[in-house]
Design a protein around this motif. Structure first.
Motif, PDB file in Angstrom:
ATOM      1  N   ARG A   1       0.860  -1.189   0.000  1.00  0.00           N
ATOM      2  CA  ARG A   1       0.000   0.000   0.000  1.00  0.00           C
ATOM      3  C   ARG A   1       0.891   1.232   0.000  1.00  0.00           C
ATOM      4  N   LEU A   2       0.621   2.135  -0.923  1.00  0.00           N
ATOM      5  CA  LEU A   2       1.383   3.374  -1.034  1.00  0.00           C
ATOM      6  C   LEU A   2       0.428   4.558  -0.904  1.00  0.00           C
ATOM      7  N   LEU A   3       0.697   5.423   0.048  1.00  0.00           N
ATOM      8  CA  LEU A   3      -0.087   6.648   0.194  1.00  0.00           C
ATOM      9  C   LEU A   3       0.671   7.761  -0.516  1.00  0.00           C
ATOM     10  N   MET A   4       0.025   8.369  -1.515  1.00  0.00           N
ATOM     11  CA  MET A   4       0.714   9.300  -2.399  1.00  0.00           C
ATOM     12  C   MET A   4       0.056  10.675  -2.422  1.00  0.00           C
ATOM     13  N   SER A   5       0.863  11.683  -2.722  1.00  0.00           N
ATOM     14  CA  SER A   5       0.360  13.046  -2.867  1.00  0.00           C
ATOM     15  C   SER A   5       1.205  13.773  -3.910  1.00  0.00           C
ATOM     16  N   PRO A   6       0.675  14.838  -4.499  1.00  0.00           N
ATOM     17  CA  PRO A   6       1.446  15.590  -5.502  1.00  0.00           C
ATOM     18  C   PRO A   6       2.689  16.209  -4.880  1.00  0.00           C
ATOM     19  N   ALA A   7       3.761  16.234  -5.640  1.00  0.00           N
ATOM     20  CA  ALA A   7       4.983  16.872  -5.164  1.00  0.00           C
ATOM     21  C   ALA A   7       4.739  18.362  -4.990  1.00  0.00           C
TER      22      ALA A   7
ATOM     23  N   GLY B   1       4.633  22.048  -5.445  1.00  0.00           N
ATOM     24  CA  GLY B   1       4.816  22.895  -6.617  1.00  0.00           C
ATOM     25  C   GLY B   1       4.593  22.201  -7.938  1.00  0.00           C
ATOM     26  N   SER B   2       4.071  20.959  -7.899  1.00  0.00           N
ATOM     27  CA  SER B   2       3.845  20.223  -9.146  1.00  0.00           C
ATOM     28  C   SER B   2       2.549  19.434  -9.071  1.00  0.00           C
ATOM     29  N   SER B   3       1.770  19.506 -10.135  1.00  0.00           N
ATOM     30  CA  SER B   3       0.545  18.713 -10.210  1.00  0.00           C
ATOM     31  C   SER B   3       0.766  17.483 -11.083  1.00  0.00           C
ATOM     32  N   GLN B   4       1.969  17.350 -11.638  1.00  0.00           N
ATOM     33  CA  GLN B   4       2.271  16.257 -12.553  1.00  0.00           C
ATOM     34  C   GLN B   4       3.039  15.116 -11.882  1.00  0.00           C
ATOM     35  N   VAL B   5       3.790  15.424 -10.835  1.00  0.00           N
ATOM     36  CA  VAL B   5       4.603  14.416 -10.155  1.00  0.00           C
ATOM     37  C   VAL B   5       3.948  14.028  -8.838  1.00  0.00           C
ATOM     38  N   TRP B   6       3.760  12.729  -8.637  1.00  0.00           N
ATOM     39  CA  TRP B   6       3.198  12.218  -7.395  1.00  0.00           C
ATOM     40  C   TRP B   6       4.285  11.488  -6.617  1.00  0.00           C
ATOM     41  N   LYS B   7       4.345  11.740  -5.311  1.00  0.00           N
ATOM     42  CA  LYS B   7       5.372  11.145  -4.467  1.00  0.00           C
ATOM     43  C   LYS B   7       4.734  10.228  -3.423  1.00  0.00           C
ATOM     44  N   VAL B   8       5.403   9.128  -3.142  1.00  0.00           N
ATOM     45  CA  VAL B   8       4.948   8.215  -2.098  1.00  0.00           C
ATOM     46  C   VAL B   8       5.356   8.797  -0.752  1.00  0.00           C
ATOM     47  N   GLN B   9       4.388   8.956   0.124  1.00  0.00           N
ATOM     48  CA  GLN B   9       4.649   9.493   1.460  1.00  0.00           C
ATOM     49  C   GLN B   9       4.794   8.382   2.501  1.00  0.00           C
ATOM     50  N   VAL B  10       3.969   7.374   2.367  1.00  0.00           N
ATOM     51  CA  VAL B  10       3.951   6.264   3.315  1.00  0.00           C
ATOM     52  C   VAL B  10       3.839   4.959   2.543  1.00  0.00           C
ATOM     53  N   THR B  11       4.617   3.969   2.944  1.00  0.00           N
ATOM     54  CA  THR B  11       4.551   2.665   2.284  1.00  0.00           C
ATOM     55  C   THR B  11       4.381   1.561   3.309  1.00  0.00           C
ATOM     56  N   GLU B  12       3.601   0.561   2.945  1.00  0.00           N
ATOM     57  CA  GLU B  12       3.421  -0.626   3.774  1.00  0.00           C
ATOM     58  C   GLU B  12       3.647  -1.846   2.892  1.00  0.00           C
ATOM     59  N   VAL B  13       4.466  -2.776   3.359  1.00  0.00           N
ATOM     60  CA  VAL B  13       4.706  -4.026   2.640  1.00  0.00           C
ATOM     61  C   VAL B  13       4.358  -5.163   3.587  1.00  0.00           C
ATOM     62  N   VAL B  14       3.360  -5.943   3.232  1.00  0.00           N
ATOM     63  CA  VAL B  14       2.896  -7.044   4.067  1.00  0.00           C
ATOM     64  C   VAL B  14       3.267  -8.362   3.411  1.00  0.00           C
ATOM     65  N   GLY B  15       3.987  -9.204   4.134  1.00  0.00           N
ATOM     66  CA  GLY B  15       4.418 -10.484   3.600  1.00  0.00           C
ATOM     67  C   GLY B  15       3.359 -11.568   3.715  1.00  0.00           C
ATOM     68  N   LYS B  16       3.595 -12.694   3.032  1.00  0.00           N
ATOM     69  CA  LYS B  16       2.715 -13.864   3.052  1.00  0.00           C
ATOM     70  C   LYS B  16       1.275 -13.478   2.767  1.00  0.00           C
ATOM     71  N   ALA B  17       1.070 -12.744   1.669  1.00  0.00           N
ATOM     72  CA  ALA B  17      -0.252 -12.257   1.291  1.00  0.00           C
ATOM     73  C   ALA B  17      -1.019 -13.352   0.539  1.00  0.00           C
ATOM     74  N   LYS B  18      -1.872 -14.081   1.248  1.00  0.00           N
ATOM     75  CA  LYS B  18      -2.598 -15.189   0.645  1.00  0.00           C
ATOM     76  C   LYS B  18      -3.487 -14.740  -0.504  1.00  0.00           C
ATOM     77  N   GLU B  19      -4.041 -13.525  -0.401  1.00  0.00           N
ATOM     78  CA  GLU B  19      -4.952 -13.035  -1.424  1.00  0.00           C
ATOM     79  C   GLU B  19      -4.228 -12.755  -2.733  1.00  0.00           C
ATOM     80  N   CYS B  20      -2.918 -12.675  -2.696  1.00  0.00           N
ATOM     81  CA  CYS B  20      -2.137 -12.387  -3.906  1.00  0.00           C
ATOM     82  C   CYS B  20      -1.653 -13.662  -4.592  1.00  0.00           C
ATOM     83  N   ARG B  21      -1.874 -14.789  -3.970  1.00  0.00           N
ATOM     84  CA  ARG B  21      -1.400 -16.070  -4.523  1.00  0.00           C
ATOM     85  C   ARG B  21      -2.457 -16.617  -5.462  1.00  0.00           C
TER      86      ARG B  21
END
Length: 215
Positions: free
Chosen positions: A186-192, A194-214
């Protein structure tokens, strides 16, 4: 054993995201459980990544990043998803360069997300590994938060054919496919600023052993 993305905790994501959303006036009624939509990509950088002012996010030739996403109809969600791809490319660009201060990932991230990538680069550099193989991303979902000021991007990752390689010997550290091969990000993103074209990741979550992705 293949070196893979270091998981973060859901609690860490929730706390960091809550602080960010509180600072910008809170979110709307959308829920991450209601995310619908995805974006089509490929292993090559998106067209926007070659725009003037954007950094090089190329990765080693023996590393194939596959983005099996559908294009969201909402322009903001589409832009955020495109730069989510660039964020992931930039992470591997920095890992391959063994540069914890690589400007590529800093261009596409801030705050907790930037620190997460830096720690990833440091871990790979300490082990003297470089990435190789195929890393697949799919089932992307996007939702708009904070009255359009933020976009939450969620997707699955299959690392079954993604490996690390010893830089000195060239030996590929292969691992067998298992539930550990599947992650949910999960990536929470917002515009950089002074720019409406570039989006930056502010917060990231990486969850292992994701059964729903298998799948």
């Amino acid at each position: 054993m293949a070196r893979r993305a270091l998981p973060t905790t859901a609690a860490a994501f929730t706390a960091a995201a809550a602080l960010l959303l509180t600072g910008c006036g809170g979110g709307d009624k959308s829920s991450s459980d209601d995310i619908k939509g995805a974006d089509t990509g490929s292993s090559s950088p998106s067209a926007s990544a070659s725009d003037a002012g954007r950094p090089d996010v190329s990765v080693p030739k023996d590393l194939n990043l596959v983005f099996d996403f559908d294009q969201p109809s909402d322009p903001k969600q589409a832009a955020a998803l495109a730069d989510a791809e660039n964020y992931l490319r930039a992470k591997f660009h920095g890992i391959a360069a063994k540069d914890p201060d690589d400007p590529a990932y800093q261009f596409y991230s801030d705050g907790q997300a930037k620190q997460y990538v830096k720690s990833q680069i440091q871990t790979w550099a300490k082990g003297d590994w470089t990435p190789t193989g195929t890393d697949k991303y799919y089932n992307a979902e996007t939702t708009t938060l904070s009255g359009g000021k933020r976009v939450l991007v969620t997707f699955c990752e299959n690392q079954a054919k993604a490996y690390s390689k010893e830089t000195k010997t060239g030996k590929v550290l292969r691992g067998k496919e298992s539930l550990d091969s599947y992650l949910k990000q999960r990536l929470l993103m917002s515009p950089a600023s002074g720019s409406s074209q570039v989006w930056k990741v502010q917060v990231t979550e990486v969850v292992g052993k994701a059964k729903e992705c298998r799948v």
